[in-house]
Design an enzyme around this catalytic site. Sequence first.
Site, PDB file in Angstrom:
ATOM      1  N   LYS A 176       0.831  -1.210   0.000  1.00 40.54           N
ATOM      2  CA  LYS A 176       0.000   0.000   0.000  1.00 40.54           C
ATOM      3  C   LYS A 176       0.864   1.257   0.000  1.00 40.54           C
ATOM      4  CE  LYS A 176      -2.536   2.495   3.654  1.00 40.54           C
ATOM      5  NZ  LYS A 176      -1.397   3.116   4.353  1.00 40.54           N
ATOM      6  N   ASN A 177       1.848   1.296   0.886  1.00 40.00           N
ATOM      7  CA  ASN A 177       2.621   2.533   1.042  1.00 40.00           C
ATOM      8  C   ASN A 177       3.601   2.786  -0.101  1.00 40.00           C
ATOM      9  OD1 ASN A 177       1.202   2.983   3.335  1.00 40.00           O
ATOM     10  ND2 ASN A 177       2.894   2.643   4.761  1.00 40.00           N
ATOM     11  N   CYS A 208      -6.006   8.462   9.196  1.00 42.12           N
ATOM     12  CA  CYS A 208      -6.265   7.698  10.423  1.00 42.12           C
ATOM     13  C   CYS A 208      -6.257   8.607  11.645  1.00 42.12           C
ATOM     14  CB  CYS A 208      -5.166   6.669  10.620  1.00 42.12           C
ATOM     15  SG  CYS A 208      -5.537   5.058   9.931  1.00 42.12           S
ATOM     16  N   ASP A 263       3.628   0.977  12.249  1.00 42.81           N
ATOM     17  CA  ASP A 263       2.453   0.334  11.637  1.00 42.81           C
ATOM     18  C   ASP A 263       2.261  -1.106  12.125  1.00 42.81           C
ATOM     19  OD1 ASP A 263       1.878   2.610  10.270  1.00 42.81           O
ATOM     20  OD2 ASP A 263       2.466   1.884   8.292  1.00 42.81           O
ATOM     21  N   ARG A 302      -0.932  14.971  12.483  1.00 47.92           N
ATOM     22  CA  ARG A 302       0.024  14.605  11.441  1.00 47.92           C
ATOM     23  C   ARG A 302       0.310  15.837  10.596  1.00 47.92           C
ATOM     24  NH1 ARG A 302      -1.630   8.660   9.307  1.00 47.92           N
ATOM     25  NH2 ARG A 302       0.436   8.706   8.403  1.00 47.92           N
ATOM     26  N   ARG A 323      -9.063  -0.089   4.127  1.00 50.52           N
ATOM     27  CA  ARG A 323      -8.179   0.964   3.612  1.00 50.52           C
ATOM     28  C   ARG A 323      -6.809   0.402   3.263  1.00 50.52           C
ATOM     29  NH1 ARG A 323      -6.547   4.964   7.440  1.00 50.52           N
ATOM     30  NH2 ARG A 323      -5.099   5.198   5.720  1.00 50.52           N
TER      31      ARG A 323
HETATM   32  C1  UD1 Z   1       4.034   6.929   6.361  1.00 52.44           C
HETATM   33  C2  UD1 Z   1       3.161   5.715   6.125  1.00 52.44           C
HETATM   34  C3  UD1 Z   1       2.492   5.304   7.421  1.00 52.44           C
HETATM   35  C4  UD1 Z   1       3.532   5.096   8.506  1.00 52.44           C
HETATM   36  C5  UD1 Z   1       4.466   6.303   8.625  1.00 52.44           C
HETATM   37  C6  UD1 Z   1       5.630   6.080   9.576  1.00 52.44           C
HETATM   38  C7  UD1 Z   1       2.469   6.016   3.823  1.00 52.44           C
HETATM   39  C8  UD1 Z   1       1.348   6.219   2.881  1.00 52.44           C
HETATM   40  N1  UD1 Z   1       2.149   6.046   5.133  1.00 52.44           N
HETATM   41  O1  UD1 Z   1       3.178   7.972   6.804  1.00 52.44           O
HETATM   42  O2  UD1 Z   1       1.780   4.091   7.182  1.00 52.44           O
HETATM   43  O3  UD1 Z   1       2.883   4.907   9.743  1.00 52.44           O
HETATM   44  O4  UD1 Z   1       5.008   6.623   7.337  1.00 52.44           O
HETATM   45  O5  UD1 Z   1       6.366   4.979   9.179  1.00 52.44           O
HETATM   46  O6  UD1 Z   1       3.594   5.774   3.419  1.00 52.44           O
HETATM   47  N2  UD1 Z   1       5.904  14.730  10.609  1.00 52.44           N
HETATM   48  C9  UD1 Z   1       6.020  16.079  10.866  1.00 52.44           C
HETATM   49  N3  UD1 Z   1       5.916  16.942   9.813  1.00 52.44           N
HETATM   50  C10 UD1 Z   1       5.706  16.520   8.536  1.00 52.44           C
HETATM   51  C11 UD1 Z   1       5.582  15.140   8.290  1.00 52.44           C
HETATM   52  C12 UD1 Z   1       5.688  14.261   9.340  1.00 52.44           C
HETATM   53  O7  UD1 Z   1       6.199  16.484  12.004  1.00 52.44           O
HETATM   54  O8  UD1 Z   1       5.630  17.354   7.632  1.00 52.44           O
HETATM   55  C13 UD1 Z   1       5.976  13.785  11.721  1.00 52.44           C
HETATM   56  C14 UD1 Z   1       4.658  13.031  11.932  1.00 52.44           C
HETATM   57  O9  UD1 Z   1       3.756  13.776  12.698  1.00 52.44           O
HETATM   58  C15 UD1 Z   1       5.092  11.784  12.614  1.00 52.44           C
HETATM   59  C16 UD1 Z   1       6.465  11.529  11.976  1.00 52.44           C
HETATM   60  O10 UD1 Z   1       6.881  12.750  11.404  1.00 52.44           O
HETATM   61  O11 UD1 Z   1       5.250  12.010  13.984  1.00 52.44           O
HETATM   62  C17 UD1 Z   1       6.469  10.436  10.943  1.00 52.44           C
HETATM   63  O12 UD1 Z   1       5.590  10.747   9.905  1.00 52.44           O
HETATM   64  P1  UD1 Z   1       5.865  10.348   8.386  1.00 52.44           P
HETATM   65  O13 UD1 Z   1       7.095   9.509   8.284  1.00 52.44           O
HETATM   66  O14 UD1 Z   1       5.783  11.569   7.569  1.00 52.44           O
HETATM   67  O15 UD1 Z   1       4.609   9.440   8.100  1.00 52.44           O
HETATM   68  P2  UD1 Z   1       3.693   9.483   6.832  1.00 52.44           P
HETATM   69  O16 UD1 Z   1       4.495   9.721   5.610  1.00 52.44           O
HETATM   70  O17 UD1 Z   1       2.519  10.333   7.108  1.00 52.44           O
END
Ligand code: UD1
Length: 424
Positions: free
Chosen positions: A22-23, A121, A309, A126, A401
């Site tokens: 998925k990711n 979710c 995850d 986020r 999802r």
């Molecule tokens: C992706 C995965 C999700 C997984 C996560 C962490 C996809 C579609 N989803 O989500 O399944 O749980 O990685 O492995 O690939 N953060 C910030 N600012 C930002 C972006 C992120 O502070 O602009 C923080 C988030 O709040 C969180 C951390 O960074 O605490 C990790 O988030 P991130 O790695 O960005 O996760 P996603 O890409 O949303």
Amino acid sequence: MEKYVITGRRKLSGTIRMSGAKNAVLPMLASTVLAGEPCRIIDSPRLRDVQVMSDILSQLGSVVRRYETDDGRKALLVDTTSMAEYEVPEPLMREMRSSIFLMGPLLGRFGKVRLSYPGGCAIGPRPIDLHLRGLRSLGAVIREMHGYILAEARDLKGSEIHLDFPSVGATENIMMAAVLATGSTAIRNAAKEPEIIDMQNFLNGMGARIRGAGTDVIRIDGVKRLSGVDYHVIPDRIETGTFMIAAAMTGGEVCIENCIPEHVESVTAKLREVGAEIKEEKDRILVRGPSRPRAVDFKTLPYPGFPTDMQPQAMALMCVADGISVITETIFESRFNQAEELRRMGAGIKIEGRTAVVRGVETLFGATVEAYDLRGGASLTLAGLAAEGITTIEGVQHMDRGYDGLDRKLAALGACIERIREDR
Ligand code: UD1
């Protein structure tokens, strides 16, 4: 509304094939915008999130078609040639977090993008500040107003970007925007997840020049244009880990096919500590569960650490373990939604901030519980498989999802699980 009804205490056994990740598929779908030519994504799982991303692309003027390859694999054809829209419809944007992936590609292709804040979710705040900072560094002018984000850039220019945190989504968004930028970009403290490597391979297949994915510095040399690509997506490591725990939790013996053992090393290591026997082969893993798991501690970390995850599923396992386990969630602020529901099934869980202390019990008992998010729903499903009696899980749309036929695959391994439609 649909729910799962599970009669627990069946040992799982047999062989099961994992779906595409998925990711990996979600950012790939977004990056087809950059091609402006047909792309084929093979082993694309049937998921609600994939459907939402496909719907967004269709609404923006692309043609998206599901098909099956000659050897029976699920695939998606995406042709973004006639796409002309750069405004993402708000209702679809709110459906899932991954809609933010469209920002980089739309900016790269049209020099303009308008979208609202993404949904997703319920696992705590986020933010997208790292995405926005990265895109600004490439020269985008971004305005945030009345819940909308408007980004414009006549020419994106390569840049040096240092991420405060190795965010998966920000790394991918910046990669997608930088491939058509003028000059070179370096993303430092980049995320190292296997899906990032798959994205690099996908984009390079389209003609991009990216190297370093899988390490903490990714370098991108901008190119003038990209073309279509046919690509096989990697197997889903979170689905793999979920089935590994399902085998371990039911004392079963399961062969998981179409997986990459290296991608689930952190899960394998923990399950061995717990007492499971695990045999790794080239693209399959055999798991034999212990009669009762031992309690071990878990701490979520960016890859190659234990994945956030998989934390809710690990919590379900620890609910029936012998001893006390400490689970520390370092990635998301509130990702213990499943704990309250697991307690209804007799689990001994105490939460303090980002730490959960789980006192294992010999048996969980069936109850009616509700899934509030994707992996939390998987956690409850696993608990239901191990519990005495009948467990009813509401909120199955969350599992849909991110799992392609979770109930169907578990049933194929001998679980007694039924999906029931409930008309409210
Ligand atoms: C992706 C995965 C999700 C997984 C996560 C962490 C996809 C579609 N989803 O989500 O399944 O749980 O990685 O492995 O690939 N953060 C910030 N600012 C930002 C972006 C992120 O502070 O602009 C923080 C988030 O709040 C969180 C951390 O960074 O605490 C990790 O988030 P991130 O790695 O960005 O996760 P996603 O890409 O949303």
